[in-house]
Design an enzyme around this catalytic site. Structure first.
Site, PDB file in Angstrom:
ATOM      1  N   LYS A 189       3.278   4.356   0.126  1.00 21.03           N
ATOM      2  CA  LYS A 189       1.919   4.436   0.675  1.00 21.03           C
ATOM      3  C   LYS A 189       1.882   3.630   1.966  1.00 21.03           C
ATOM      4  CE  LYS A 189      -1.747   2.278   1.134  1.00 21.03           C
ATOM      5  NZ  LYS A 189      -2.344   2.815   2.358  1.00 21.03           N
ATOM      6  N   GLU A 264       6.122  -9.337   0.605  1.00 28.56           N
ATOM      7  CA  GLU A 264       6.374  -9.817   1.981  1.00 28.56           C
ATOM      8  C   GLU A 264       5.007 -10.007   2.621  1.00 28.56           C
ATOM      9  OE1 GLU A 264       9.183 -10.585   3.313  1.00 28.56           O
ATOM     10  OE2 GLU A 264      10.659  -9.680   1.982  1.00 28.56           O
ATOM     11  N   CYS A 298       4.356 -10.648  11.454  1.00 28.84           N
ATOM     12  CA  CYS A 298       4.225 -11.703  10.439  1.00 28.84           C
ATOM     13  C   CYS A 298       5.047 -12.924  10.813  1.00 28.84           C
ATOM     14  CB  CYS A 298       4.657 -11.168   9.088  1.00 28.84           C
ATOM     15  SG  CYS A 298       6.302 -10.468   9.164  1.00 28.84           S
ATOM     16  N   GLU A 394      -3.661 -17.006  10.233  1.00 29.05           N
ATOM     17  CA  GLU A 394      -2.761 -16.128  10.986  1.00 29.05           C
ATOM     18  C   GLU A 394      -3.562 -15.475  12.115  1.00 29.05           C
ATOM     19  OE1 GLU A 394      -1.291 -12.918   8.549  1.00 29.05           O
ATOM     20  OE2 GLU A 394       0.678 -13.032   9.460  1.00 29.05           O
TER      21      GLU A 394
HETATM   22  P1  NAP Z   1      -3.074  -5.347   4.576  1.00 27.23           P
HETATM   23  O1  NAP Z   1      -4.498  -5.183   4.908  1.00 27.23           O
HETATM   24  O2  NAP Z   1      -2.698  -6.260   3.479  1.00 27.23           O
HETATM   25  O3  NAP Z   1      -2.519  -3.870   4.307  1.00 27.23           O
HETATM   26  C1  NAP Z   1      -1.174  -3.639   4.016  1.00 27.23           C
HETATM   27  C2  NAP Z   1      -1.050  -2.356   3.211  1.00 27.23           C
HETATM   28  O4  NAP Z   1      -1.721  -2.542   1.965  1.00 27.23           O
HETATM   29  C3  NAP Z   1      -1.683  -1.137   3.862  1.00 27.23           C
HETATM   30  O5  NAP Z   1      -0.938   0.006   3.535  1.00 27.23           O
HETATM   31  C4  NAP Z   1      -3.047  -1.081   3.189  1.00 27.23           C
HETATM   32  O6  NAP Z   1      -3.598   0.202   3.150  1.00 27.23           O
HETATM   33  C5  NAP Z   1      -2.649  -1.488   1.784  1.00 27.23           C
HETATM   34  N1  NAP Z   1      -3.772  -1.960   0.970  1.00 27.23           N
HETATM   35  C6  NAP Z   1      -4.826  -2.716   1.327  1.00 27.23           C
HETATM   36  N2  NAP Z   1      -5.633  -2.919   0.261  1.00 27.23           N
HETATM   37  C7  NAP Z   1      -5.064  -2.267  -0.788  1.00 27.23           C
HETATM   38  C8  NAP Z   1      -5.420  -2.078  -2.153  1.00 27.23           C
HETATM   39  N3  NAP Z   1      -6.498  -2.615  -2.677  1.00 27.23           N
HETATM   40  N4  NAP Z   1      -4.598  -1.332  -2.918  1.00 27.23           N
HETATM   41  C9  NAP Z   1      -3.486  -0.779  -2.419  1.00 27.23           C
HETATM   42  N5  NAP Z   1      -3.100  -0.909  -1.139  1.00 27.23           N
HETATM   43  C10 NAP Z   1      -3.874  -1.654  -0.335  1.00 27.23           C
HETATM   44  O7  NAP Z   1      -2.216  -5.852   5.804  1.00 27.23           O
HETATM   45  P2  NAP Z   1      -2.183  -5.306   7.272  1.00 27.23           P
HETATM   46  O8  NAP Z   1      -3.398  -5.799   7.979  1.00 27.23           O
HETATM   47  O9  NAP Z   1      -1.901  -3.840   7.275  1.00 27.23           O
HETATM   48  O10 NAP Z   1      -0.874  -6.017   7.820  1.00 27.23           O
HETATM   49  C11 NAP Z   1      -0.882  -7.278   8.374  1.00 27.23           C
HETATM   50  C12 NAP Z   1      -0.379  -8.312   7.386  1.00 27.23           C
HETATM   51  O11 NAP Z   1       0.930  -7.968   6.953  1.00 27.23           O
HETATM   52  C13 NAP Z   1      -0.258  -9.677   8.021  1.00 27.23           C
HETATM   53  O12 NAP Z   1      -0.745 -10.644   7.141  1.00 27.23           O
HETATM   54  C14 NAP Z   1       1.256  -9.824   8.210  1.00 27.23           C
HETATM   55  O13 NAP Z   1       1.690 -11.155   8.267  1.00 27.23           O
HETATM   56  C15 NAP Z   1       1.768  -9.109   7.026  1.00 27.23           C
HETATM   57  N6  NAP Z   1       3.160  -8.704   7.221  1.00 27.23           N
HETATM   58  C16 NAP Z   1       4.132  -9.343   6.507  1.00 27.23           C
HETATM   59  C17 NAP Z   1       5.452  -9.003   6.708  1.00 27.23           C
HETATM   60  C18 NAP Z   1       6.555  -9.688   5.948  1.00 27.23           C
HETATM   61  O14 NAP Z   1       7.661  -9.161   5.944  1.00 27.23           O
HETATM   62  N7  NAP Z   1       6.301 -10.819   5.326  1.00 27.23           N
HETATM   63  C19 NAP Z   1       5.786  -8.004   7.623  1.00 27.23           C
HETATM   64  C20 NAP Z   1       4.766  -7.374   8.326  1.00 27.23           C
HETATM   65  C21 NAP Z   1       3.446  -7.738   8.105  1.00 27.23           C
HETATM   66  P3  NAP Z   1      -4.719   0.687   4.198  1.00 27.23           P
HETATM   67  O15 NAP Z   1      -4.069   0.682   5.520  1.00 27.23           O
HETATM   68  O16 NAP Z   1      -5.027   2.048   3.703  1.00 27.23           O
HETATM   69  O17 NAP Z   1      -5.853  -0.275   4.098  1.00 27.23           O
END
Ligand code: NAP
Length: 491
Positions: A189, A264, A298, A394
């Site tokens: 997804k 992650e 991240c 962040e």
């Molecule tokens: P996010 O809001 O947590 O979303 C990530 C993924 O989760 C998206 O596909 C989102 O779908 C999905 N999602 C959100 N709520 C959900 C739920 N209730 N059930 C199932 N899936 C759900 O994060 P983001 O804003 O896209 O990404 C930024 C974050 O990712 C930052 O905090 C960054 O640090 C972190 N990150 C970490 C790494 C690592 O390797 N540690 C790498 C890259 C990014 P939708 O798009 O449909 O909402």
């Protein structure tokens, strides 16, 4: 509009890479409800494509398909699985330019960065194609002389993969590659803002001859898809990359079926410059780790901690480098920073700056930006202090706050004063200090005189609330393998 007409609008040389359905059991399907959603270009809000809005029904079908395909996939020899992955690597690199174009259009990053991301993402596929053949067991002695224990490692089973928008290609290949190498099948997804890159990967899996059901992709109703993936007992593992907040929600949702988890999550990277650090090298490291992807990674530097004796010299060099950046449409030549992924993301970054200024930070504005709701102006904040949001949260934007310290102990204390523990960086020429600081930093990854720390050969992942599990390196396979012990008696 059909896929071909939508693709011609995007200027792809291979129109077949634009997909708008869900990929289930090797077929492209529409949502049962007939509902759709759009993917928009952050540069101007133009609609790039209209996609099937799937939910729990389609997700369940994808899980069933993955489950049906898993035994035969796991039964292939490692060399056969490796061959499929190698073929996937080849088709991905053969289509690098189109994949990069899709990525820039939906996400905003400069085309050169997108080309880099496709190669970086493909490298994980190549790496795990090689590692597929190196899944080793063990033989153990036993307390009684007539017994031996053999340890074998077997695939976890069906894995759910949920990924964010900041690296729409690489965050997914980093999961698909080890999962397939280990003998797992997957349901992916991707983020709703950037699903086109994931759907293009699915198309390439098909072209690489990966059997139906091994890789499935569904997009649409986030909660419904996530709810099915986390509650369905067939799914044995969830690998999630995204925010800590959502990671915690998904962890809770997985409790009912006690799935294996890889998380992650978010970071709050310190970038420490000691008084003996090479300032030019440090500025190069900050520029790479702070402004890449317009600050939306991240592992992005979040807090610059500089020894007070070199602060002025460092800031002068940092401002010169920041002012030389070019902000614009990622499709244009020479652009260093594109727009942020959305207007909401830009507004959040603005709020961080307003908070810092209200608490005494001084703003040094970088280059101007074109008009557009998603553009965020690169800037440096000096006189930053611990009570500001930029210290504890962040930022995810091109804002570089500079803090100062007097002693090594204070630098470590400041660096570790966060619930996050993903990436950290520091600059010093003293070998003994390098060891001491590297060991004291509570982070999964430490860049020492280096601002770029991620590649397929190094383990990537965090500690504390930045998550658990590792991607990349030979450790990346562990997350998709179970350990089974076989006790032989009567020897
Ligand atoms: P996010 O809001 O947590 O979303 C990530 C993924 O989760 C998206 O596909 C989102 O779908 C999905 N999602 C959100 N709520 C959900 C739920 N209730 N059930 C199932 N899936 C759900 O994060 P983001 O804003 O896209 O990404 C930024 C974050 O990712 C930052 O905090 C960054 O640090 C972190 N990150 C970490 C790494 C690592 O390797 N540690 C790498 C890259 C990014 P939708 O798009 O449909 O909402």
């Amino acid at each position: 509009m059909d896929d071909m007409s939508q693709a011609s609008n995007l200027g792809l040389s291979d129109a077949g890479l634009l997909k708008t359905g869900a990929y289930i059991d090797g077929k492209w399907v529409e949502a049962v409800s007939g509902e759709t959603f759009t993917v928009d270009n952050p540069v101007n809000g133009d609609t790039l494509a209209t996609l099937a809005y799937c939910g729990a029904d389609e997700t369940k079908r994808a899980v069933d398909a993955a489950n049906a395909a898993q035994p035969a996939w796991a039964a292939k020899t490692p060399k056969e699985r490796a061959k499929h992955l190698r073929d996937l690597f080849n088709v991905m690199m053969a289509n690098q330019a189109d994949l990069a174009r899709i990525l820039t259009l939906e996400q905003g990053k400069p085309l050169a960065e997108s080309m880099g991301e496709i190669a970086y993402g493909a490298n994980y596929i190549e790496w795990f194609a090689e590692e597929a053949k190196r899944i080793y067991g063990e033989v153990m002695t036993q307390p009684s002389p007539d017994k031996r224990v053999v340890v074998i490692r077997q695939p976890v089973g069906v894995a759910a993969l949920i990924t964010p928008w900041n690296f729409p290609n690489a965050m997914l290949t980093r999961k698909i590659a080890p999962a397939l190498a280990a003998g797992c099948t997957v349901v992916c997804k991707p983020a709703s803002e950037t699903p086109l890159s994931a759907l293009a990967i699915a198309e390439l899996c098909d072209r690489a001859g990966i059997p139906p059901g091994v890789v499935n992709v569904v997009c649409g109703d986030t909660r419904a898809i996530g709810g099915e993936l986390t509650s369905n007992p067939i799914v044995k593992k969830l690998s999630f990359t995204g925010s800590t907040q959502v990671g915690k929600i998904l962890t809770e949702q997985c409790v009912g079926t006690l799935k294996r988890l890889s998380m992650e999550l978010g970071g709050n990277a310190p970038f420490i410059i000691f008084e003996d650090g090479d300032l030019d090298l440090a500025v190069k490291g900050v520029m790479a780790s702070k402004f890449r992807n317009a600050g939306q990674t991240c592992v992005c530097t979040n807090r610059i901690l500089v020894h007070e004796s070199v602060k002025d010299a460092f800031v002068e060099k940092l401002l010169a480098a920041t002012n030389a950046l070019k902000v614009g449409n990622g499709m244009d030549e020479g652009v260093d920073l594109g727009p942020l992924v959305s207007a909401k993301a830009r507004k959040t970054v603005d709020e961080f700056v307003e908070d810092a200024v209200s608490k005494g930070a001084k703003v040094h504005e970088g280059p101007s930006t074109p008009n557009g709701d998603c553009y965020s102006r690169p800037l440096v904040l000096t006189d930053a202090t611990r009570d500001m949001r930029v210290f504890s949260e962040e930022i995810f934007g091109p804002v570089a706050p500079v803090f100062t310290f007097k002693t090594d102990e204070e630098a470590i204390q400041l660096a570790n004063d966060t619930e996050f523990g993903l990436a950290s960086y520091f600059y010093s020429k003293d070998v003994a200090r390098c060891w001491r600081i590297a060991e004291a930093l509570e982070y999964g990854m430490v860049g020492i005189n280096e601002g770029i720390i991620s590649n397929e050969m190094a383990p990537f992942g965090g500690v504390k609330e930045s998550g658990q599990g590792r991607e990349g390196s030979h450790h990346g396979l562990d997350d998709y393998l179970e350990i089974k012990s076989l006790t032989f008696g009567g020897i």
